[in-house]
Design a protein around this motif. Structure first.
Motif, mmCIF file in Angstrom:
data_model
loop_
_atom_site.group_PDB
_atom_site.id
_atom_site.type_symbol
_atom_site.label_atom_id
_atom_site.label_comp_id
_atom_site.label_asym_id
_atom_site.label_seq_id
_atom_site.Cartn_x
_atom_site.Cartn_y
_atom_site.Cartn_z
ATOM 1 N N LEU A 59 3.010 -7.586 4.723
ATOM 2 C CA LEU A 59 1.998 -6.547 4.557
ATOM 3 C C LEU A 59 2.305 -5.645 3.362
ATOM 4 O O LEU A 59 1.386 -5.108 2.745
ATOM 5 N N GLY A 60 3.586 -5.489 3.024
ATOM 6 C CA GLY A 60 3.971 -4.606 1.933
ATOM 7 C C GLY A 60 3.344 -4.980 0.600
ATOM 8 O O GLY A 60 2.718 -4.127 -0.055
ATOM 9 N N PRO A 61 3.479 -6.228 0.130
ATOM 10 C CA PRO A 61 2.852 -6.598 -1.141
ATOM 11 C C PRO A 61 1.334 -6.435 -1.140
ATOM 12 O O PRO A 61 0.751 -6.046 -2.154
ATOM 13 N N ILE A 62 0.697 -6.720 -0.002
ATOM 14 C CA ILE A 62 -0.753 -6.540 0.083
ATOM 15 C C ILE A 62 -1.099 -5.063 -0.039
ATOM 16 O O ILE A 62 -2.050 -4.675 -0.748
ATOM 17 N N LEU A 63 -0.312 -4.216 0.634
ATOM 18 C CA LEU A 63 -0.528 -2.776 0.541
ATOM 19 C C LEU A 63 -0.305 -2.284 -0.882
ATOM 20 O O LEU A 63 -1.093 -1.493 -1.412
ATOM 21 N N GLY A 64 0.763 -2.772 -1.515
ATOM 22 C CA GLY A 64 1.040 -2.363 -2.889
ATOM 23 C C GLY A 64 -0.038 -2.827 -3.847
ATOM 24 O O GLY A 64 -0.480 -2.062 -4.724
ATOM 25 N N GLY A 65 -0.486 -4.078 -3.706
ATOM 26 C CA GLY A 65 -1.554 -4.579 -4.558
ATOM 27 C C GLY A 65 -2.843 -3.801 -4.378
ATOM 28 O O GLY A 65 -3.561 -3.521 -5.350
ATOM 29 N N THR A 66 -3.149 -3.435 -3.122
ATOM 30 C CA THR A 66 -4.373 -2.679 -2.846
ATOM 31 C C THR A 66 -4.318 -1.278 -3.436
ATOM 32 O O THR A 66 -5.239 -0.841 -4.140
ATOM 33 N N LEU A 67 -3.226 -0.562 -3.172
ATOM 34 C CA LEU A 67 -3.127 0.826 -3.624
ATOM 35 C C LEU A 67 -3.059 0.928 -5.147
ATOM 36 O O LEU A 67 -3.675 1.817 -5.740
ATOM 37 N N LEU A 68 -2.315 0.034 -5.781
ATOM 38 C CA LEU A 68 -2.190 0.111 -7.237
ATOM 39 C C LEU A 68 -3.439 -0.407 -7.951
ATOM 40 O O LEU A 68 -3.584 -0.193 -9.152
ATOM 41 N N THR A 69 -4.325 -1.083 -7.222
ATOM 42 C CA THR A 69 -5.635 -1.415 -7.777
ATOM 43 C C THR A 69 -6.604 -0.257 -7.605
ATOM 44 O O THR A 69 -7.414 0.034 -8.496
ATOM 45 N N LEU A 70 -6.500 0.427 -6.463
ATOM 46 C CA LEU A 70 -7.402 1.550 -6.189
ATOM 47 C C LEU A 70 -6.998 2.824 -6.923
ATOM 48 O O LEU A 70 -7.863 3.622 -7.300
ATOM 49 N N LEU A 71 -5.688 3.031 -7.113
ATOM 50 C CA LEU A 71 -5.200 4.299 -7.659
ATOM 51 C C LEU A 71 -5.827 4.646 -9.009
ATOM 52 O O LEU A 71 -6.274 5.793 -9.195
ATOM 53 N N GLU B 129 -8.684 3.854 -10.121
ATOM 54 C CA GLU B 129 -10.088 4.196 -9.899
ATOM 55 C C GLU B 129 -10.231 5.567 -9.264
ATOM 56 O O GLU B 129 -11.118 6.341 -9.624
ATOM 57 N N VAL B 130 -9.340 5.883 -8.311
ATOM 58 C CA VAL B 130 -9.378 7.183 -7.652
ATOM 59 C C VAL B 130 -9.069 8.304 -8.638
ATOM 60 O O VAL B 130 -9.650 9.398 -8.575
ATOM 61 N N LEU B 131 -8.160 8.028 -9.570
ATOM 62 C CA LEU B 131 -7.738 9.047 -10.531
ATOM 63 C C LEU B 131 -8.568 9.048 -11.810
ATOM 64 O O LEU B 131 -8.223 9.744 -12.762
ATOM 65 N N ARG B 132 -9.649 8.285 -11.818
ATOM 66 C CA ARG B 132 -10.451 8.170 -13.042
ATOM 67 C C ARG B 132 -10.986 9.525 -13.513
ATOM 68 O O ARG B 132 -11.119 9.773 -14.710
#
Length: 286
Positions: A227-239, A241-244
């Motif tokens: 689950l860790g790599p999936i969580l990392g891939g998700t957050l670092l893809t979203l981050l 965009e969130v900080l745009r």
């Protein structure tokens, strides 16, 4: 439903990117599980992307067959380069695999058949949400079974103490080569899927920055679990965009978040419980 169609048309690229980045993070997590610090996964992604895109564009190959070959092609390359490079370890292995990626990038830039420095453009849009979801679920299932098997326990034993693993009779080089090639296959699959929804690929899309980004996603989420790599891939893809909305401060905040995680959560956001080396070796031997 209309709202669902609107949501998908707005966020489909982001959703597909999350799935593909999760696959890439899982690919490097697999090699890390055997103690291999490799920076070649971006190059393997590129090999898979170019293989799949060339097959569908130049030879009208069915998409599913192109995806299969996008896995097999980097696996074959990993087997070839793994025999000499996996005798190295630590930073030396990282440098060797990074060098392989740079050599591959230069080679691709000089092959006109696959676009040269301009890359391939107009790749058919064949990747759907279901392709990415099915690939991610299949990879997670296979890695879960692998982790619970004798092979997975051998990976842990080699990562914790390679000398002790050799003394216990574990064929270290064979298992290293297996982890390296399996990680290459997963990265190649991600590349094939990615090429068929971004429409265009180029040699600079798989450079040093991309290799570091893939490694960061796995470490950020926690490379010792699935689950860790999936969580990392998700957050670092979203981050990003969130900080745009932060504009020029976006990269600084992004870097600050990564630093805080490394300092206070060295095992990642989701660290799985690692088994002791003694138990792993006993299981492998038995």
């Amino acid at each position: 439903m209309e709202w669902l169609e609107t949501f998908w048309s707005t966020y489909n690229t982001l959703i597909l990117s999350i799935g593909i980045n999760s696959l890439l993070a899982l690919s490097i997590a697999l090699t890390l599980s055997c103690g291999l610090l490799s920076l070649a996964n971006a190059a393997f992604m590129g090999i898979g992307a170019y293989a799949a895109a060339t097959l569908t564009m130049q030879f009208n190959c069915p998409f599913e067959l192109a995806l299969i070959l996008s896995i097999l092609t980097p696996v074959c390359v990993a087997l070839l380069i793994g025999l000499p490079t996996l005798r190295l370890s630590g930073v030396y292995l990282a440098m060797a695999t990074l060098g392989f990626g740079e050599v591959l990038r230069v080679v691709i830039m000089n092959i006109d058949f696959i676009g040269g420095p301009m890359g391939l453009n107009g790749i058919p849009n064949l990747t759907s949400f279901w392709h990415v979801l099915a690939a991610l679920l299949l990879v997670v299932y296979l890695l879960w079974r692998l982790k619970a098997s004798k092979v997975g326990r051998a990976f842990v034993a080699i990562r914790e103490d390679e000398v002790a693993a050799k003394l216990m009779g574990i064929p270290v080089m064979q298992f290293k080569l297996l982890a390296f090639s399996l990680g290459a296959g997963i990265a190649g699959l991600a590349g094939g899927l990615n090429a068929h929804f971004t429409y265009t690929i180029g040699p600079n899309s798989y450079a040093f920055e991309n290799a570091v980004e893939i490694l960061t996603m796995a470490v950020f989420g926690g490379a010792n679990s699935l689950l860790g790599p999936i969580l990392g891939g998700t957050l670092l893809t979203l981050l990003p965009e969130v900080l745009r909305g932060l504009k020029e401060y976006r990269l600084a905040v992004n870097g600050l978040v990564l630093i805080l995680v490394v300092l206070y959560l060295p095992n990642g956001l989701w660290s799985g419980k690692s088994r002791r080396i003694k138990k792993s070796m006993t299981s492998v031997q038995g």
